[in-house]
Motif scaffolding. Structure first.
Motif, PDB file in Angstrom:
ATOM      1  N   ASP A 153       0.908  -1.255  -0.324  1.00 42.08           N
ATOM      2  CA  ASP A 153       0.121   0.011   0.095  1.00 42.08           C
ATOM      3  C   ASP A 153       0.999   1.457  -0.006  1.00 42.08           C
ATOM      4  O   ASP A 153       2.099   1.388   0.769  1.00 42.08           O
ATOM      5  CB  ASP A 153      -1.085  -0.153   1.159  1.00 42.08           C
ATOM      6  CG  ASP A 153      -1.866  -1.263   1.324  1.00 42.08           C
ATOM      7  OD1 ASP A 153      -2.312  -1.481   0.226  1.00 42.08           O
ATOM      8  OD2 ASP A 153      -2.590  -1.487   2.295  1.00 42.08           O
ATOM      9  N   GLU A 154       0.376   2.251  -0.760  1.00 41.98           N
ATOM     10  CA  GLU A 154       1.059   3.461  -0.702  1.00 41.98           C
ATOM     11  C   GLU A 154       1.185   4.258   0.606  1.00 41.98           C
ATOM     12  O   GLU A 154       0.032   4.330   1.482  1.00 41.98           O
ATOM     13  CB  GLU A 154       0.328   4.394  -1.718  1.00 41.98           C
ATOM     14  CG  GLU A 154       1.264   5.749  -1.715  1.00 41.98           C
ATOM     15  CD  GLU A 154       0.418   6.913  -2.796  1.00 41.98           C
ATOM     16  OE1 GLU A 154       1.093   7.820  -3.771  1.00 41.98           O
ATOM     17  OE2 GLU A 154      -0.877   6.592  -2.976  1.00 41.98           O
ATOM     18  N   ARG A 162       2.562  13.410  -3.685  1.00 42.06           N
ATOM     19  CA  ARG A 162       2.232  13.122  -4.848  1.00 42.06           C
ATOM     20  C   ARG A 162       1.042  14.023  -5.259  1.00 42.06           C
ATOM     21  O   ARG A 162       0.953  14.455  -6.507  1.00 42.06           O
ATOM     22  CB  ARG A 162       1.833  11.716  -5.130  1.00 42.06           C
ATOM     23  CG  ARG A 162       1.333  11.029  -6.552  1.00 42.06           C
ATOM     24  CD  ARG A 162       1.321   9.913  -6.862  1.00 42.06           C
ATOM     25  NE  ARG A 162       0.406   9.375  -5.807  1.00 42.06           N
ATOM     26  CZ  ARG A 162      -0.872   9.317  -5.945  1.00 42.06           C
ATOM     27  NH1 ARG A 162      -1.455   9.870  -6.942  1.00 42.06           N
ATOM     28  NH2 ARG A 162      -1.659   8.468  -5.178  1.00 42.06           N
ATOM     29  N   VAL A 163       0.167  14.166  -4.418  1.00 42.82           N
ATOM     30  CA  VAL A 163      -0.948  15.145  -4.660  1.00 42.82           C
ATOM     31  C   VAL A 163      -0.984  16.350  -4.624  1.00 42.82           C
ATOM     32  O   VAL A 163      -1.341  17.491  -5.354  1.00 42.82           O
ATOM     33  CB  VAL A 163      -2.212  14.521  -3.679  1.00 42.82           C
ATOM     34  CG1 VAL A 163      -3.474  15.246  -4.043  1.00 42.82           C
ATOM     35  CG2 VAL A 163      -2.727  13.245  -3.868  1.00 42.82           C
TER      36      VAL A 163
END
Length: 300
Positions: A153-154, A162-163
């Motif tokens: 899982d991230e 990343r967002v």
């Protein structure tokens, strides 16, 4: 105090600004703090700061301001509560003591006490049942063969970086605390992979984090674009809505919110709303449990 302020300010000017890597593993605290804001605005502080405020009493003042379509104040409502957080999760008592400046009567206060005893009994039964079920599920999982290795899982850190386009902007001294301002902005060219990512792309967040403990001291969040729910049928919130939270270290042992603010303009179902709510927390005191309902100050 003045000397300490200038010492911190001088140190901030002489030291190089830290990089994002210094704070990266603690960014989850920013979003955890913001996630608690909704509970605080709704008066559900039983999980405030992950239970770190157990054995504390404090005062909560909530002010709700309603505006008309032209932005002028229509009415204001102020409520003051005395809050007790006991050692057990179900021992959370938010007792209304005044409404719009008028103290509640003795009969009204006694009625709240009776209702609180019933709530505590119900919560205790529910939580103990949930704990037993959790233990059963844990035992069942442990008895099964481990699942085959798959894609990991991230991590939350990777998700946030990343967002958002995250920048360490500058140092600021706030109320004697040395902080670093970190901004979270929409990352250009990002194609959201989930509902959470899509929603976060509508937000801009500023976080003032203490340089030593990496604790969020102050947060500001603003909605950049209109957000619809249920394709606009359930509601729509206008851009500019948002809020903030301020925290301080109490008794040099636990961090707690001292002010939470939220503004919202939009529509929920067919009801239009333009509101601002301010919740202030003060007079934090630690106590010792003498009886189930009575507490005395901890003078140690």
């Amino acid at each position: 105090m003045i000397g300490s302020f200038f010492a911190i300010l001088l140190l901030a000017q002489e030291s190089p600004l830290p990089t994002l890597d210094v704070f990266k593993e603690d960014l989850w605290r920013v979003f955890q703090t913001w996630a608690q804001t909704g509970n605080l605005m709704d008066g559900n502080g039983s999980t405030m700061e992950g239970g770190a405020l157990k054995d504390y009493t404090y005062t909560e003042k909530t002010t709700l301001i309603n505006f008309d379509s032209g932005g002028k104040t229509r009415d204001t409502e102020a409520s003051v509560y005395h809050v007790i957080q006991g050692p057990e999760p179900w021992q959370y008592y938010r007792k209304l003591i005044s409404k719009n400046g008028v103290l509640l009567s003795a009969a009204e206060l006694e009625k709240q006490d009776r209702e609180q005893k019933k709530r505590e009994q119900k919560r205790q039964i529910e939580m103990e049942k949930a704990a037993r079920e959790a233990e059963k599920k844990k035992a069942a999982r442990q008895s099964k063969a481990p699942a085959p290795a798959g894609k990991e899982d991230e991590t939350f850190t990777n998700f946030v970086t990343r967002v958002f386009d995250i920048q360490v902007v500058r140092r600021e001294v706030i109320d004697g605390y040395a902080t670093v301002l970190i901004t979270f902005k929409k990352k250009a060219g990002l194609k959201p992979k989930s509902v959470d990512e899509k929603f976060m792309q509508h937000l801009a967040l500023n976080a003032w984090i203490t340089e030593q403990e990496h604790e969020p001291l102050k947060l500001e969040v603003q909605l950049l674009d209109a957000v619809s729910f249920g394709y606009g049928v359930l509601g729509k919130i206008r851009p500019g809505s948002g809020g903030g939270q301020e925290r301080r270290k109490i008794n040099d042992e636990v961090w707690a919110p001292v002010r939470v603010e939220m503004s919202m303009a939009g529509r929920l179902l067919v009801v239009k709303r333009n509101q601002r709510q301010i919740t202030e927390f003060s007079d934090f005191k630690k106590y010792r449990v003498e009886t189930r309902m009575n507490v005395v100050p901890d003078d140690r």
